[in-house]
Motif scaffolding. Sequence first.
Motif, mmCIF file in Angstrom:
data_model
loop_
_atom_site.group_PDB
_atom_site.id
_atom_site.type_symbol
_atom_site.label_atom_id
_atom_site.label_comp_id
_atom_site.label_asym_id
_atom_site.label_seq_id
_atom_site.Cartn_x
_atom_site.Cartn_y
_atom_site.Cartn_z
ATOM 1 N N THR A 113 0.820 -1.211 0.000
ATOM 2 C CA THR A 113 0.000 0.000 0.000
ATOM 3 C C THR A 113 0.853 1.260 0.000
ATOM 4 O O THR A 113 0.359 2.344 0.315
ATOM 5 C CB THR A 113 -0.927 0.025 1.227
ATOM 6 N N THR A 115 3.656 3.962 -1.923
ATOM 7 C CA THR A 115 4.055 4.486 -3.223
ATOM 8 C C THR A 115 5.000 5.658 -2.990
ATOM 9 O O THR A 115 4.837 6.401 -1.999
ATOM 10 C CB THR A 115 2.819 4.923 -4.041
ATOM 11 N N GLN A 118 2.598 10.771 -4.614
ATOM 12 C CA GLN A 118 1.160 10.766 -4.827
ATOM 13 C C GLN A 118 0.692 12.160 -5.246
ATOM 14 O O GLN A 118 1.394 13.154 -5.041
ATOM 15 C CB GLN A 118 0.411 10.361 -3.544
ATOM 16 N N HIS A 127 -1.941 3.950 -0.464
ATOM 17 C CA HIS A 127 -2.480 3.973 -1.822
ATOM 18 C C HIS A 127 -2.465 2.543 -2.355
ATOM 19 O O HIS A 127 -1.410 1.905 -2.394
ATOM 20 C CB HIS A 127 -1.639 4.874 -2.730
ATOM 21 N N ARG A 129 -2.580 0.350 -5.380
ATOM 22 C CA ARG A 129 -2.463 0.343 -6.842
ATOM 23 C C ARG A 129 -3.262 -0.820 -7.426
ATOM 24 O O ARG A 129 -3.381 -1.877 -6.818
ATOM 25 C CB ARG A 129 -0.993 0.244 -7.250
ATOM 26 N N THR A 168 -6.597 5.848 3.048
ATOM 27 C CA THR A 168 -5.904 5.043 2.038
ATOM 28 C C THR A 168 -6.674 5.120 0.721
ATOM 29 O O THR A 168 -7.829 4.698 0.650
ATOM 30 C CB THR A 168 -5.776 3.584 2.489
ATOM 31 N N THR A 169 -6.032 5.653 -0.293
ATOM 32 C CA THR A 169 -6.679 5.781 -1.595
ATOM 33 C C THR A 169 -7.051 4.405 -2.138
ATOM 34 O O THR A 169 -6.221 3.498 -2.155
ATOM 35 C CB THR A 169 -5.739 6.489 -2.593
#
Length: 244
Positions: A113, A115, A118, A127, A129, A168-169
């Motif tokens: 999670t 990256t 962003q 995030h 993916r 969390t995207t």
Amino acid sequence: MTTLFHISDLHFGAEDRAALRWFMQCVADVRPTAVVCTGDLTMRGTTREFAAAEEWLRGLDVPVHVEPGNHDMPYYWEMVERLRRPFDRYRAMRARVQGDVPGGRVRLVSLPTVTPAQWRLNWSKGHVRRSALAGALADLARADHAQLRLVACHHPLIHARRDGAGSTTRGWHAVVQLAQAGADVVLSGHVHDPFDRMVQVGGRSIRMVGAGTLSERLRKTPPGFNRLDWSLNEGLRVTPQVMG
């Protein structure tokens, strides 16, 4: 019976040496099936910090599974390295310490999670993916239906203690997809306080379990970890362990 110790946020560089010694003694006393670490092994992702984390993990002398955290990349003053090779140091360490989690009926699936950059100011947030989620779903599809299906990631996919999608995207989307794929539990860290909540998704229950920290960066609770005991007959028992 399968026993797993779930730790997170060791933050070598800001580690709590007393907490690390306490946890190592717990491992020696219980001899768990494996130790699962859900990220932030280091403070600033330096070679020295990863070397210290590796030495400590090797000293546990049980199988270890590690996930990357947002602190496990080169820090912002190494921006070129962070953007070009964000996970090289982490992957090198993981290759030397990672072991298969035994236990037969337990399936552990990785869901990164983190990256390096962003489209928002706070890059420490999670995030998910699409490629990472697709990989986790493919691994879940290969799990036997009699197994306990665990997903390990660093960031809580939704709010740890209240309703809502969280920071969390694409986290809630991931929860829905994981639940539909048969995941039983999502293990995470990042918030430095333990939590344990059940979420209902489309007629299925999926459990969100977070570990505290073994570092000096405490929030509301003392240093600690989670003990997970599972058997096909008795199900899963999660017991937070706190250093006294």
